[in-house]
Design a protein around this motif. Structure first.
Motif, PDB file in Angstrom:
ATOM      1  N   PHE A 196      35.773  56.503 138.221  1.00  0.00           N
ATOM      2  CA  PHE A 196      34.797  55.458 137.911  1.00  0.00           C
ATOM      3  C   PHE A 196      33.507  56.148 137.455  1.00  0.00           C
ATOM      4  O   PHE A 196      32.680  56.555 138.267  1.00  0.00           O
ATOM      5  N   THR A 197      33.373  56.327 136.138  1.00  0.00           N
ATOM      6  CA  THR A 197      32.160  56.960 135.604  1.00  0.00           C
ATOM      7  C   THR A 197      31.591  56.100 134.482  1.00  0.00           C
ATOM      8  O   THR A 197      32.291  55.304 133.868  1.00  0.00           O
ATOM      9  N   ASN A 198      30.309  56.292 134.224  1.00  0.00           N
ATOM     10  CA  ASN A 198      29.659  55.641 133.088  1.00  0.00           C
ATOM     11  C   ASN A 198      29.923  56.416 131.802  1.00  0.00           C
ATOM     12  O   ASN A 198      29.435  56.034 130.749  1.00  0.00           O
ATOM     13  N   TYR A 199      30.654  57.495 131.874  1.00  0.00           N
ATOM     14  CA  TYR A 199      30.849  58.362 130.726  1.00  0.00           C
ATOM     15  C   TYR A 199      31.757  57.729 129.675  1.00  0.00           C
ATOM     16  O   TYR A 199      32.843  57.257 129.986  1.00  0.00           O
ATOM     17  N   ASP A 200      31.301  57.725 128.437  1.00  0.00           N
ATOM     18  CA  ASP A 200      32.075  57.195 127.312  1.00  0.00           C
ATOM     19  C   ASP A 200      32.299  58.331 126.316  1.00  0.00           C
ATOM     20  O   ASP A 200      31.380  58.718 125.590  1.00  0.00           O
ATOM     21  N   PRO A 201      33.515  58.908 126.261  1.00  0.00           N
ATOM     22  CA  PRO A 201      33.765  60.050 125.388  1.00  0.00           C
ATOM     23  C   PRO A 201      33.693  59.717 123.901  1.00  0.00           C
ATOM     24  O   PRO A 201      33.665  60.615 123.072  1.00  0.00           O
ATOM     25  N   THR A 202      33.635  58.438 123.539  1.00  0.00           N
ATOM     26  CA  THR A 202      33.502  58.083 122.121  1.00  0.00           C
ATOM     27  C   THR A 202      32.033  58.041 121.687  1.00  0.00           C
ATOM     28  O   THR A 202      31.748  57.891 120.509  1.00  0.00           O
ATOM     29  N   CYS A 203      31.127  58.174 122.629  1.00  0.00           N
ATOM     30  CA  CYS A 203      29.688  58.147 122.335  1.00  0.00           C
ATOM     31  C   CYS A 203      29.220  59.570 122.015  1.00  0.00           C
ATOM     32  O   CYS A 203      29.140  60.427 122.890  1.00  0.00           O
ATOM     33  N   VAL A 204      28.923  59.822 120.751  1.00  0.00           N
ATOM     34  CA  VAL A 204      28.525  61.166 120.309  1.00  0.00           C
ATOM     35  C   VAL A 204      27.259  61.633 121.036  1.00  0.00           C
ATOM     36  O   VAL A 204      27.139  62.801 121.394  1.00  0.00           O
ATOM     37  N   LYS A 205      26.322  60.715 121.281  1.00  0.00           N
ATOM     38  CA  LYS A 205      25.091  61.092 121.993  1.00  0.00           C
ATOM     39  C   LYS A 205      25.404  61.615 123.386  1.00  0.00           C
ATOM     40  O   LYS A 205      24.747  62.534 123.874  1.00  0.00           O
ATOM     41  N   MET A 206      26.409  61.030 124.030  1.00  0.00           N
ATOM     42  CA  MET A 206      26.775  61.497 125.374  1.00  0.00           C
ATOM     43  C   MET A 206      27.430  62.874 125.315  1.00  0.00           C
ATOM     44  O   MET A 206      27.248  63.682 126.223  1.00  0.00           O
ATOM     45  N   LEU A 207      28.169  63.141 124.248  1.00  0.00           N
ATOM     46  CA  LEU A 207      28.788  64.462 124.095  1.00  0.00           C
ATOM     47  C   LEU A 207      27.737  65.539 123.849  1.00  0.00           C
ATOM     48  O   LEU A 207      27.964  66.705 124.158  1.00  0.00           O
ATOM     49  N   LYS A 208      26.599  65.167 123.297  1.00  0.00           N
ATOM     50  CA  LYS A 208      25.545  66.137 122.964  1.00  0.00           C
ATOM     51  C   LYS A 208      24.496  66.261 124.062  1.00  0.00           C
ATOM     52  O   LYS A 208      23.507  66.961 123.898  1.00  0.00           O
ATOM     53  N   THR A 209      24.703  65.573 125.193  1.00  0.00           N
ATOM     54  CA  THR A 209      23.756  65.599 126.303  1.00  0.00           C
ATOM     55  C   THR A 209      24.217  66.583 127.364  1.00  0.00           C
ATOM     56  O   THR A 209      25.390  66.570 127.753  1.00  0.00           O
ATOM     57  N   SER A 210      23.296  67.413 127.849  1.00  0.00           N
ATOM     58  CA  SER A 210      23.599  68.307 128.963  1.00  0.00           C
ATOM     59  C   SER A 210      23.426  67.509 130.258  1.00  0.00           C
ATOM     60  O   SER A 210      22.413  66.845 130.450  1.00  0.00           O
ATOM     61  N   TYR A 211      24.413  67.583 131.131  1.00  0.00           N
ATOM     62  CA  TYR A 211      24.392  66.806 132.368  1.00  0.00           C
ATOM     63  C   TYR A 211      23.964  67.607 133.585  1.00  0.00           C
ATOM     64  O   TYR A 211      23.734  67.044 134.648  1.00  0.00           O
ATOM     65  N   ALA A 212      23.876  68.906 133.444  1.00  0.00           N
ATOM     66  CA  ALA A 212      23.448  69.749 134.558  1.00  0.00           C
ATOM     67  C   ALA A 212      23.213  71.161 134.045  1.00  0.00           C
ATOM     68  O   ALA A 212      23.626  71.513 132.935  1.00  0.00           O
ATOM     69  N   GLU A 213      22.551  71.947 134.879  1.00  0.00           N
ATOM     70  CA  GLU A 213      22.374  73.366 134.594  1.00  0.00           C
ATOM     71  C   GLU A 213      22.994  74.137 135.748  1.00  0.00           C
ATOM     72  O   GLU A 213      22.781  73.793 136.915  1.00  0.00           O
TER      73      GLU A 213
END
Length: 126
Positions: free
Chosen positions: A82-99
Motif C-alpha cells: 500500500f504505497t502512494n507510489y505511481d511508477p507511471t509518473c515520470v516526476k516520481m521517478l525523478k524524485t529522490s526519496y532518501a539519502e
C-alpha cells in the motif's frame, strides 16, 4: 577511493495521507508508521549508480563504497504494498526519496522512503 564494504540496508516506507475527509488519528498513525518495503526495486545514485532489490524482510545486501547515495524508485514495484507510489509518473521517478550515507566500517543501515501524494495527478483544492 575507499574500498567497498558489504552492507545490509533495511528499507521501510511511509505515505502521505491524500484526499478524502480529515483522517482520524488512527489513520494518520497507520500512514506514518514505517512498513518494510519488500520485493521492491530501487536505484542508488552516487559516484556509481546501481539497482538493488529488497527481499521479503525489506533488506538488501550489497558491496558499496563509503559515501552518499540518493535513493530513487524504478518503474518496477511491488503492487501488493500500500504505497502512494505511481511508477507511471515520470516526476516520481525523478524524485529522490532518501539519502543513504555509507560510513567506513559501518555495515548496517536503516532508510525510510516517504511517499508523497501522486504529483502527477491533479488534486482538488477547496
Amino acid at each position: 577511493m575507499l574500498a567497498q564494504q558489504q552492507v545490509k540496508v533495511f528499507v521501510s516506507y511511509t505515505n502521505s495521507y491524500c484526499n478524502g475527509a480529515r483522517p482520524t488519528t488512527e489513520v494518520l498513525t497507520k500512514y506514518n508508521t514505517p512498513t518494510k518495503l519488500t520485493n521492491f526495486k530501487i536505484k542508488l545514485v552516487g559516484k556509481k549508480n546501481m539497482v538493488v532489490v529488497t527481499d521479503t524482510a525489506g533488506c538488501f545486501t550489497r558491496k558499496l563504497h563509503p559515501g552518499k547515495y540518493q535513493v530513487f524508485l524504478t518503474e518496477e514495484n511491488n503492487k501488493n504494498l500500500f504505497t502512494n507510489y505511481d511508477p507511471t509518473c515520470v516526476k516520481m521517478l525523478k524524485t529522490s526519496y532518501a539519502e543513504l550515507l555509507i560510513e567506513k566500517g559501518k555495515n548496517k543501515y536503516d532508510v525510510n522512503l516517504h511517499f508523497p501524494c501522486n504529483i502527477c495527478e491533479p488534486h482538488d483544492k477547496p
